[in-house]
Scaffold this motif. Sequence first.
Motif: not given
Lengths: 427, 427
Positions: B56-85
Amino acid sequence: MPKQPANPEPAHPDVDSMLSRKFGKEVANYFSGSPLNRLAFLRADNVFLSQALKHSSTSFLLCNELQPLVQANTPPGAGKLAYVKYEDIKPVIGENPYAQTEKEIIEAYNSDVYVPQMIFLGIDEKDKNGLEYQGKNKYMGAPYFAIDVTPRNSVKEACEKLIEAQKAKGLDFSKGRVMDVVAQDAAVYAEARQLLDWNVRNPFCASCGQPTMSVNAGFKRTCPPTDKSTKRISNALPSTTEQVVDQSARPPCVTRNGVSNLSFPRTDPTVIMAVVNSAGDKILLGRQRRWPPYWFSTLAGFAEPAESIEEAVRREVYEEAGVLLGRVVIHSTQPWPYPANLMIGAIGQAIPTGETIDLGNDPELDDARWFDFEEVRNALAVGTSGLGEDAPAGYKEGGLRLPPNTAIANQLMTAVVNGFASGESKI
Amino acid sequence: MPKQPANPEPAHPDVDSMLSRKFGKEVANYFSGSPLNRLAFLRADNVFLSQALKHSSTSFLLCNELQPLVQANTPPGAGKLAYVKYEDIKPVIGENPYAQTEKEIIEAYNSDVYVPQMIFLGIDEKDKNGLEYQGKNKYMGAPYFAIDVTPRNSVKEACEKLIEAQKAKGLDFSKGRVMDVVAQDAAVYAEARQLLDWNVRNPFCASCGQPTMSVNAGFKRTCPPTDKSTKRISNALPSTTEQVVDQSARPPCVTRNGVSNLSFPRTDPTVIMAVVNSAGDKILLGRQRRWPPYWFSTLAGFAEPAESIEEAVRREVYEEAGVLLGRVVIHSTQPWPYPANLMIGAIGQAIPTGETIDLGNDPELDDARWFDFEEVRNALAVGTSGLGEDAPAGYKEGGLRLPPNTAIANQLMTAVVNGFASGESKI
């Protein structure tokens, strides 16, 4: 990748002079310190390579199954490479493999034709009778090439004859790891070996599975768009199956679009580290089961993708010995051409709560222990030798044994017991 | 290999905290500093991987053409990866790709079957609700995986659907180089990207030309001795030709005998260096034609086979700028996952007779010049930004511009003007 052993090897009388060689005061390890200027920017210039090939000052290092031709009757630890001249190798390579431009050679590619691998190693600028070549600047020096004379395919007989001729002169090919030649020759051989091996090891394109060809004087492999073969063998089928095709075009390959690292030689970064305890008076050393009794060395292993060297050092020490490190500083590096390693030597310090040894995570080591600086200092004085050699005179049975000064492990331990990790020094 | 640009990139607010991260006082560069324990020794343990996959604690980073899924609306320079289950990716990967042992999976190899690439990245031991696994020791933490969801082959529709579902949540894949996420996320992504790319880039065996398969949770590719394919495509023939073969045995391959580096991920060591003049008051910087006006950075390039890093630094500086170096010391390293570089940062000092700049040997650079420490110190204060960005407030037109502190080039210059090369410091 599996762990990299510390590779202790025979002692070498030439190392001390390497430590203060012309260009630097930093520690220069065995297999570095090449006397040659590689002239990397002339490798695709076949006019230059043609002149270099035939110049009277040019030397060719023969390698048979990757082992170099060496001089006869040299003292232990003072071996020398032996070289031949253009006229000797002409029956193997033909008149001039660089007679056409590289573009023309690629266009004529035929995977049926065996081409003995040659490497342009560089020029020795100290030779005042060397080739003069006017490129964008003027370059002067004696050229050096390496050539694979392993008897194979269409040149089997020519290679056998060349090898016999050398043996008739009393020369022969080295056996085992080449650690007994003088330091500058070791560096020249390391370049030859790593490039010859990379070419032999990579006959097919990892991107499309088709045969590739060597270009850039042995420093690049390209996936040609055409192949004049009349009997291209299907790689996906048992090798007895042959296919006759009437056109030379090959399927597309992404390595032909822009620059691909698959086209260039591979070098595998490894880490090797002297680990100091938090009090700064002990070193962590490990041993493998196959080593002689009382023999220990520094921990080592391959760096992994996407980690800094400092992180790789911490990870390896945790995996192999359970010890947790604070600061890590890089000390020096050593090329290691078996087959393609770059050993990056570091010194790291354990955190006070992370000094308990635990071999259980990744059971690579037979043992790992903390040794007092004093014991290591004594062993560096009386307990070093090559792995296959007897302990030196002065060694007392039961005392710690360590690798010789040709091994970067020895240089790292020496730096630590000489104060690298103390307040007065640079860690 | 062609020269490695200094790769100046956008500034990053998180770098200062990296410089004093938990484990060390040495300089930790962007893309290093991963929070994950990779547990390399559990990668072939499919019992562990099966539990990690479904916890239940496991996170999956999706990459599409090697680009990662990232969180929306983060401040410049403070982006975050987004994970799925796990439930999100199950339609792409199936119930459990680790259900059999690795040996069984290799025996069942069928090159007709497309397997979406997964990478086991490691566990975050700070997560107290993570998986507990009893191997030789007990390991506890939240597992992280990366998965290639580029819509392709048999999973095209499942990937498209998964991607659409993320977009419906307001998430999207990063664009261009990922330099705007927080430092720890950058390190996690670097691991994911370099491993996914290596697997995609190497579908065939460079030794025998046959298709290979990913094992060891994405950290190894093996050349299976058999292939259950019913339509194995000849790689040497145009890709439209298909061959039906009735037996699964493949030709021999040397990578199956013992350990071959071809089976393991490739990392290309590069050198990047701040060069100080012999008087110790100027730095050598170069610029490429495509850079903005007044923009300079440190010199850089790929290390070659069988040279130490110290030699590679001297060779590159000679080739690109004609300057001859004395002592070279390694400062810090930076993983660079575009596609597989390890940047080894060094500081070198020119010899008094070798300071004349000559761009003629290897015309890589548009310009190279010696800059006073004072000018560089000022530019580090008011002239740094990402390559594509405007100069910062306080910058005066015509002044020197430099890469931001996420670039190791910036860290090397900072070290030099702060006294690394002076008598009181460690060079």
